[in-house]
Write a protein that holds these residues in place. Structure first.
Motif, PDB file in Angstrom:
ATOM      1  N   GLY A  10       0.774  -1.231   0.000  1.00  0.00           N
ATOM      2  CA  GLY A  10       0.000   0.000   0.000  1.00  0.00           C
ATOM      3  C   GLY A  10       0.805   1.282   0.000  1.00  0.00           C
ATOM      4  O   GLY A  10       0.248   2.367  -0.181  1.00  0.00           O
ATOM      5  N   VAL A  11       2.122   1.194   0.209  1.00  0.00           N
ATOM      6  CA  VAL A  11       2.946   2.409   0.270  1.00  0.00           C
ATOM      7  C   VAL A  11       2.940   3.184  -1.044  1.00  0.00           C
ATOM      8  O   VAL A  11       2.700   4.390  -1.048  1.00  0.00           O
ATOM      9  N   PRO A  12       3.186   2.542  -2.185  1.00  0.00           N
ATOM     10  CA  PRO A  12       3.175   3.325  -3.434  1.00  0.00           C
ATOM     11  C   PRO A  12       1.836   4.032  -3.674  1.00  0.00           C
ATOM     12  O   PRO A  12       1.802   5.196  -4.086  1.00  0.00           O
ATOM     13  N   GLU A  13       0.752   3.348  -3.393  1.00  0.00           N
ATOM     14  CA  GLU A  13      -0.571   3.939  -3.574  1.00  0.00           C
ATOM     15  C   GLU A  13      -0.803   5.094  -2.601  1.00  0.00           C
ATOM     16  O   GLU A  13      -1.380   6.120  -2.964  1.00  0.00           O
ATOM     17  N   GLY A  14      -0.341   4.934  -1.382  1.00  0.00           N
ATOM     18  CA  GLY A  14      -0.469   6.008  -0.388  1.00  0.00           C
ATOM     19  C   GLY A  14       0.332   7.239  -0.771  1.00  0.00           C
ATOM     20  O   GLY A  14      -0.141   8.368  -0.630  1.00  0.00           O
ATOM     21  N   LEU A  15       1.542   7.019  -1.275  1.00  0.00           N
ATOM     22  CA  LEU A  15       2.367   8.144  -1.725  1.00  0.00           C
ATOM     23  C   LEU A  15       1.719   8.850  -2.914  1.00  0.00           C
ATOM     24  O   LEU A  15       1.705  10.081  -2.989  1.00  0.00           O
ATOM     25  N   ALA A  16       1.168   8.072  -3.835  1.00  0.00           N
ATOM     26  CA  ALA A  16       0.496   8.662  -4.994  1.00  0.00           C
ATOM     27  C   ALA A  16      -0.701   9.503  -4.556  1.00  0.00           C
ATOM     28  O   ALA A  16      -0.944  10.592  -5.096  1.00  0.00           O
ATOM     29  N   ALA A  17      -1.431   9.035  -3.559  1.00  0.00           N
ATOM     30  CA  ALA A  17      -2.583   9.786  -3.053  1.00  0.00           C
ATOM     31  C   ALA A  17      -2.132  11.090  -2.385  1.00  0.00           C
ATOM     32  O   ALA A  17      -2.783  12.128  -2.549  1.00  0.00           O
ATOM     33  N   LEU A  18      -1.034  11.041  -1.639  1.00  0.00           N
ATOM     34  CA  LEU A  18      -0.508  12.265  -1.023  1.00  0.00           C
ATOM     35  C   LEU A  18      -0.099  13.269  -2.096  1.00  0.00           C
ATOM     36  O   LEU A  18      -0.405  14.463  -1.997  1.00  0.00           O
ATOM     37  N   ARG A  19       0.604  12.803  -3.123  1.00  0.00           N
ATOM     38  CA  ARG A  19       1.021  13.688  -4.221  1.00  0.00           C
ATOM     39  C   ARG A  19      -0.203  14.298  -4.901  1.00  0.00           C
ATOM     40  O   ARG A  19      -0.223  15.483  -5.207  1.00  0.00           O
ATOM     41  N   ALA A  20      -1.219  13.486  -5.144  1.00  0.00           N
ATOM     42  CA  ALA A  20      -2.432  13.971  -5.806  1.00  0.00           C
ATOM     43  C   ALA A  20      -3.155  15.012  -4.956  1.00  0.00           C
ATOM     44  O   ALA A  20      -3.862  15.871  -5.485  1.00  0.00           O
ATOM     45  N   SER A  21      -2.951  14.961  -3.649  1.00  0.00           N
ATOM     46  CA  SER A  21      -3.567  15.924  -2.728  1.00  0.00           C
ATOM     47  C   SER A  21      -2.721  17.180  -2.551  1.00  0.00           C
ATOM     48  O   SER A  21      -3.075  18.055  -1.778  1.00  0.00           O
ATOM     49  N   GLY A  22      -1.574  17.228  -3.227  1.00  0.00           N
ATOM     50  CA  GLY A  22      -0.732  18.419  -3.173  1.00  0.00           C
ATOM     51  C   GLY A  22       0.405  18.397  -2.173  1.00  0.00           C
ATOM     52  O   GLY A  22       1.093  19.394  -1.995  1.00  0.00           O
ATOM     53  N   TRP A  23       0.638  17.265  -1.505  1.00  0.00           N
ATOM     54  CA  TRP A  23       1.738  17.165  -0.550  1.00  0.00           C
ATOM     55  C   TRP A  23       3.067  17.122  -1.283  1.00  0.00           C
ATOM     56  O   TRP A  23       3.192  16.519  -2.338  1.00  0.00           O
ATOM     57  N   MET A  24       4.085  17.760  -0.691  1.00  0.00           N
ATOM     58  CA  MET A  24       5.467  17.589  -1.142  1.00  0.00           C
ATOM     59  C   MET A  24       6.027  16.410  -0.349  1.00  0.00           C
ATOM     60  O   MET A  24       5.722  16.252   0.835  1.00  0.00           O
ATOM     61  N   LEU A  25       6.856  15.617  -0.993  1.00  0.00           N
ATOM     62  CA  LEU A  25       7.417  14.433  -0.344  1.00  0.00           C
ATOM     63  C   LEU A  25       8.929  14.463  -0.427  1.00  0.00           C
ATOM     64  O   LEU A  25       9.495  14.692  -1.495  1.00  0.00           O
ATOM     65  N   GLY A  26       9.586  14.229   0.696  1.00  0.00           N
ATOM     66  CA  GLY A  26      11.037  14.184   0.736  1.00  0.00           C
ATOM     67  C   GLY A  26      11.512  13.012   1.563  1.00  0.00           C
ATOM     68  O   GLY A  26      10.786  12.497   2.405  1.00  0.00           O
ATOM     69  N   ILE A  27      12.721  12.598   1.311  1.00  0.00           N
ATOM     70  CA  ILE A  27      13.358  11.526   2.073  1.00  0.00           C
ATOM     71  C   ILE A  27      14.563  12.111   2.781  1.00  0.00           C
ATOM     72  O   ILE A  27      15.360  12.832   2.172  1.00  0.00           O
ATOM     73  N   ALA A  28      14.711  11.792   4.065  1.00  0.00           N
ATOM     74  CA  ALA A  28      15.896  12.124   4.853  1.00  0.00           C
ATOM     75  C   ALA A  28      16.421  10.800   5.388  1.00  0.00           C
ATOM     76  O   ALA A  28      15.773  10.171   6.219  1.00  0.00           O
ATOM     77  N   ALA A  29      17.565  10.366   4.893  1.00  0.00           N
ATOM     78  CA  ALA A  29      18.089   9.047   5.248  1.00  0.00           C
ATOM     79  C   ALA A  29      19.497   9.144   5.804  1.00  0.00           C
ATOM     80  O   ALA A  29      20.316   9.912   5.303  1.00  0.00           O
ATOM     81  N   ASN A  30      19.764   8.347   6.813  1.00  0.00           N
ATOM     82  CA  ASN A  30      21.123   8.195   7.323  1.00  0.00           C
ATOM     83  C   ASN A  30      21.834   7.138   6.495  1.00  0.00           C
ATOM     84  O   ASN A  30      21.223   6.154   6.080  1.00  0.00           O
ATOM     85  N   GLY A  31      23.118   7.329   6.287  1.00  0.00           N
ATOM     86  CA  GLY A  31      23.897   6.282   5.656  1.00  0.00           C
ATOM     87  C   GLY A  31      24.695   6.744   4.462  1.00  0.00           C
ATOM     88  O   GLY A  31      24.803   7.933   4.169  1.00  0.00           O
ATOM     89  N   ALA A  32      25.240   5.755   3.779  1.00  0.00           N
ATOM     90  CA  ALA A  32      26.073   5.995   2.599  1.00  0.00           C
ATOM     91  C   ALA A  32      25.197   6.240   1.378  1.00  0.00           C
ATOM     92  O   ALA A  32      24.150   5.614   1.221  1.00  0.00           O
ATOM     93  N   ILE A  33      25.635   7.131   0.525  1.00  0.00           N
ATOM     94  CA  ILE A  33      24.868   7.493  -0.665  1.00  0.00           C
ATOM     95  C   ILE A  33      24.565   6.258  -1.514  1.00  0.00           C
ATOM     96  O   ILE A  33      23.414   6.021  -1.896  1.00  0.00           O
ATOM     97  N   ALA A  34      25.585   5.465  -1.824  1.00  0.00           N
ATOM     98  CA  ALA A  34      25.392   4.306  -2.696  1.00  0.00           C
ATOM     99  C   ALA A  34      24.402   3.312  -2.098  1.00  0.00           C
ATOM    100  O   ALA A  34      23.531   2.789  -2.798  1.00  0.00           O
ATOM    101  N   THR A  35      24.509   3.061  -0.808  1.00  0.00           N
ATOM    102  CA  THR A  35      23.615   2.111  -0.144  1.00  0.00           C
ATOM    103  C   THR A  35      22.182   2.609  -0.151  1.00  0.00           C
ATOM    104  O   THR A  35      21.252   1.866  -0.474  1.00  0.00           O
ATOM    105  N   GLN A  36      21.985   3.871   0.207  1.00  0.00           N
ATOM    106  CA  GLN A  36      20.626   4.415   0.263  1.00  0.00           C
ATOM    107  C   GLN A  36      19.997   4.473  -1.124  1.00  0.00           C
ATOM    108  O   GLN A  36      18.819   4.150  -1.289  1.00  0.00           O
ATOM    109  N   LYS A  37      20.752   4.872  -2.134  1.00  0.00           N
ATOM    110  CA  LYS A  37      20.213   4.911  -3.502  1.00  0.00           C
ATOM    111  C   LYS A  37      19.850   3.515  -3.983  1.00  0.00           C
ATOM    112  O   LYS A  37      18.842   3.324  -4.659  1.00  0.00           O
ATOM    113  N   ALA A  38      20.673   2.515  -3.645  1.00  0.00           N
ATOM    114  CA  ALA A  38      20.368   1.134  -4.030  1.00  0.00           C
ATOM    115  C   ALA A  38      19.085   0.654  -3.369  1.00  0.00           C
ATOM    116  O   ALA A  38      18.263  -0.021  -4.004  1.00  0.00           O
TER     117      ALA A  38
END
Length: 131
Positions: A10-38
């Motif tokens: 349900g996460v992808p659908e929930g994110l799509a619904a938030l975007r459709a409602s006008g929410w901005m979405l960002g990710i703040a992650a700890n860790g190495a760039i390569a690991t987080q992107k993977a």
């Protein structure tokens, strides 16, 4: 580890619904760039987000306020505009977000449940993972 990263149902659908409602979405992650992107590629979660901020790229790590500030700035808004953090770690995600003035949703899987949790989230999602 990145190859085993998965979204909760349900996460992808929930994110799509938030975007459709006008929410901005960002990710703040700890860790190495390569690991987080993977991990993000493995989950397929990059497309709905306005910005991805990774601690190795900016310096500070959660729970430091500066990482939350960098993530808000990457989305083009000041941290003082408010917002929500959804995370699975009470010590870094919830405590850091609360200290930064954000509201919190704790995704509490069986692996992460902690009796010593001292920071009450604004909302709690319980998800029991099938390993």
């Amino acid at each position: 580890m990145a190859r085993s990263a998965r979204c909760f149902p349900g996460v992808p659908e929930g994110l799509a619904a938030l975007r459709a409602s006008g929410w901005m979405l960002g990710i703040a992650a700890n860790g190495a760039i390569a690991t987080q992107k993977a991990k993000l590629r493995a989950t397929g979660l990059v497309p709905p987000f306005d910005a991805v901020t990774i601690s190795e790229a900016v310096g500070p790590r959660k729970p430091q306020r500066a990482l939350f500030e960098a993530a808000a700035a990457a989305c083009g808004v000041p941290l003082t505009a408010g917002g929500w953090i959804v995370g699975d770690n009470p010590d870094t995600d919830m405590a850091g977000a609360r200290a930064a003035g954000l509201r919190t949703v704790w995704v509490a899987g069986a692996v992460r449940m902690r009796a010593r949790y001292l920071h009450t989230p604004d909302n709690l999602l319980r998800h029991h993972l099938n390993w």
